[in-house]
Motif scaffolding. Sequence first.
Motif, mmCIF file in Angstrom:
data_model
loop_
_atom_site.group_PDB
_atom_site.id
_atom_site.type_symbol
_atom_site.label_atom_id
_atom_site.label_comp_id
_atom_site.label_asym_id
_atom_site.label_seq_id
_atom_site.Cartn_x
_atom_site.Cartn_y
_atom_site.Cartn_z
ATOM 1 N N UNK A 110 0.820 -1.214 0.000
ATOM 2 C CA UNK A 110 0.000 0.000 0.000
ATOM 3 C C UNK A 110 0.849 1.258 0.000
ATOM 4 N N UNK A 111 2.002 1.232 0.690
ATOM 5 C CA UNK A 111 2.883 2.401 0.773
ATOM 6 C C UNK A 111 4.337 1.949 0.798
ATOM 7 N N UNK A 112 5.226 2.860 0.464
ATOM 8 C CA UNK A 112 6.643 2.594 0.588
ATOM 9 C C UNK A 112 7.078 2.414 2.022
ATOM 10 N N UNK A 113 6.435 3.128 2.928
ATOM 11 C CA UNK A 113 6.748 2.989 4.352
ATOM 12 C C UNK A 113 6.515 1.546 4.799
ATOM 13 N N UNK A 114 5.368 0.997 4.413
ATOM 14 C CA UNK A 114 5.060 -0.389 4.773
ATOM 15 C C UNK A 114 6.030 -1.359 4.120
ATOM 16 N N UNK A 115 6.405 -1.083 2.876
ATOM 17 C CA UNK A 115 7.325 -1.972 2.176
ATOM 18 C C UNK A 115 8.673 -2.032 2.885
ATOM 19 N N UNK A 116 9.178 -0.883 3.325
ATOM 20 C CA UNK A 116 10.466 -0.870 4.019
ATOM 21 C C UNK A 116 10.390 -1.558 5.381
ATOM 22 N N UNK A 117 9.299 -1.354 6.101
ATOM 23 C CA UNK A 117 9.124 -2.077 7.360
ATOM 24 C C UNK A 117 9.098 -3.581 7.113
ATOM 25 N N UNK A 118 8.442 -3.982 6.036
ATOM 26 C CA UNK A 118 8.317 -5.407 5.729
ATOM 27 C C UNK A 118 9.667 -6.025 5.384
ATOM 28 N N UNK A 248 -0.045 5.329 -6.673
ATOM 29 C CA UNK A 248 0.088 5.086 -5.241
ATOM 30 C C UNK A 248 0.578 3.684 -4.983
ATOM 31 N N UNK A 249 1.138 3.485 -3.789
ATOM 32 C CA UNK A 249 1.632 2.177 -3.410
ATOM 33 C C UNK A 249 3.131 2.055 -3.600
ATOM 34 N N UNK A 250 3.613 0.815 -3.520
ATOM 35 C CA UNK A 250 5.036 0.525 -3.634
ATOM 36 C C UNK A 250 5.201 -0.940 -3.967
ATOM 37 N N UNK A 251 6.457 -1.322 -4.233
ATOM 38 C CA UNK A 251 6.728 -2.733 -4.486
ATOM 39 C C UNK A 251 8.133 -3.072 -4.028
ATOM 40 N N UNK A 252 8.337 -4.347 -3.759
ATOM 41 C CA UNK A 252 9.663 -4.893 -3.495
ATOM 42 C C UNK A 252 9.950 -5.897 -4.589
ATOM 43 N N UNK A 253 11.132 -5.796 -5.200
ATOM 44 C CA UNK A 253 11.573 -6.763 -6.196
ATOM 45 C C UNK A 253 12.879 -7.379 -5.717
ATOM 46 N N UNK A 254 12.973 -8.688 -5.802
ATOM 47 C CA UNK A 254 14.148 -9.406 -5.315
ATOM 48 C C UNK A 254 14.073 -10.834 -5.836
ATOM 49 N N UNK A 255 15.053 -11.650 -5.442
ATOM 50 C CA UNK A 255 15.017 -13.082 -5.751
ATOM 51 C C UNK A 255 13.708 -13.669 -5.226
#
Length: 393
Positions: A110-118, A248-255
Amino acid sequence: MDMIANIDRQLRDLDERSLTRRRRTVDTPCAPRLVIEGRPMLAFCSNDYLGLAAHPAVVAALREGADIYGAGSGASHLISGHSRAHVRLEDRLAEFESPHLDNARALSFCTGYMANLAILTALGADAGAEIFSEQLNHASLIDGARLARAQVKLYPHADAAALASLLDASTAQTKIVVTDSVFSMDGDLAPLPELLAACERHGAWLVIDDAHGFGTLGAHGRGALEHFGLRSPNIVYMGTLGKAAGVGGAFVAAHASVIELMIQRARPYIYTTAAPPALAHALLASLDIIGGEEGASRRAHLQALIAQFRDGLRLQRWQLPASATAIQPIIIGANDEALRVGAGLYGQGLWVPAIRPPTVPAGTARLRVTLSAAHTHEDVSQLVAALNQLERT
């Protein structure tokens, strides 16, 4: 009532130190030219770097998404809120960043803040994990490190050698280096190639918050990884979708294994309602623009505006730090003077925010000018002339 009196004393103290924050109500869509509480203004304070927030194709896609999927998701991703729109967006984002990541997979938030906490609470949950955090990291990264309950060590701003020394001395089994790519109050870039080399030597994760680089950096707008030509399985990449992407929102990309761990372990992902699927649908249109010819044209125009702004300023007392990004800070120093200058610009119909501690260090209050591809050369000329005049008064 004693409790309320104590709060009121704290508020008075903020006001006396010129640290009170105030909201302004915008009556029109996000764009350089706004109506704020009934008054037309030219704004240089949005993170809508490519001017997509009111782009007709993105707006039409949002409307179409609402027609298809409704207004809300209704539940968390792991219950019933994971829509086909979220799947399509995550698949598209993984493909978009795949040139820079091994076995790439993406996870939306939902947000970049949440993505970084995650990210940090999932990776840092291992016993004995150690987090190495850049001195000027965003608040969400600082809070994520705190929530991870891992040992945290700071390294000086943009100092890859200092980081390497800390990694040399670490005996932690899980090492996590975390940094912004573009620093939000300074506009400069982290030395990501040097940081990544240190992480690969020491078997450490490199968590990159590319909130202000995604969409604006790189030939195809893939962000800081494309800008520096990086690829590594050690990278965990976070990009926001409410800035250059315009929605709006954010994402994490990784292996893929990292993403699966986050789905299973990251509380900010597990225990929250999924973002409305209509937003994910609209973001597919944003990605079409960012990665296509129009996105390249908008990035080129933005770079021309940045050069015009920097070339036009004739500052003698204030400082313009080095920045090749859309974030152009003008460091004034004292809180009250920064507020005075911001008010002076506002009186001329120009909205530029004054940023003060604790967002920036004491004594470095500044104007944070942000440029957008939706600005014109005439807009920038107007701002430059006003700044040059105000510094002399």
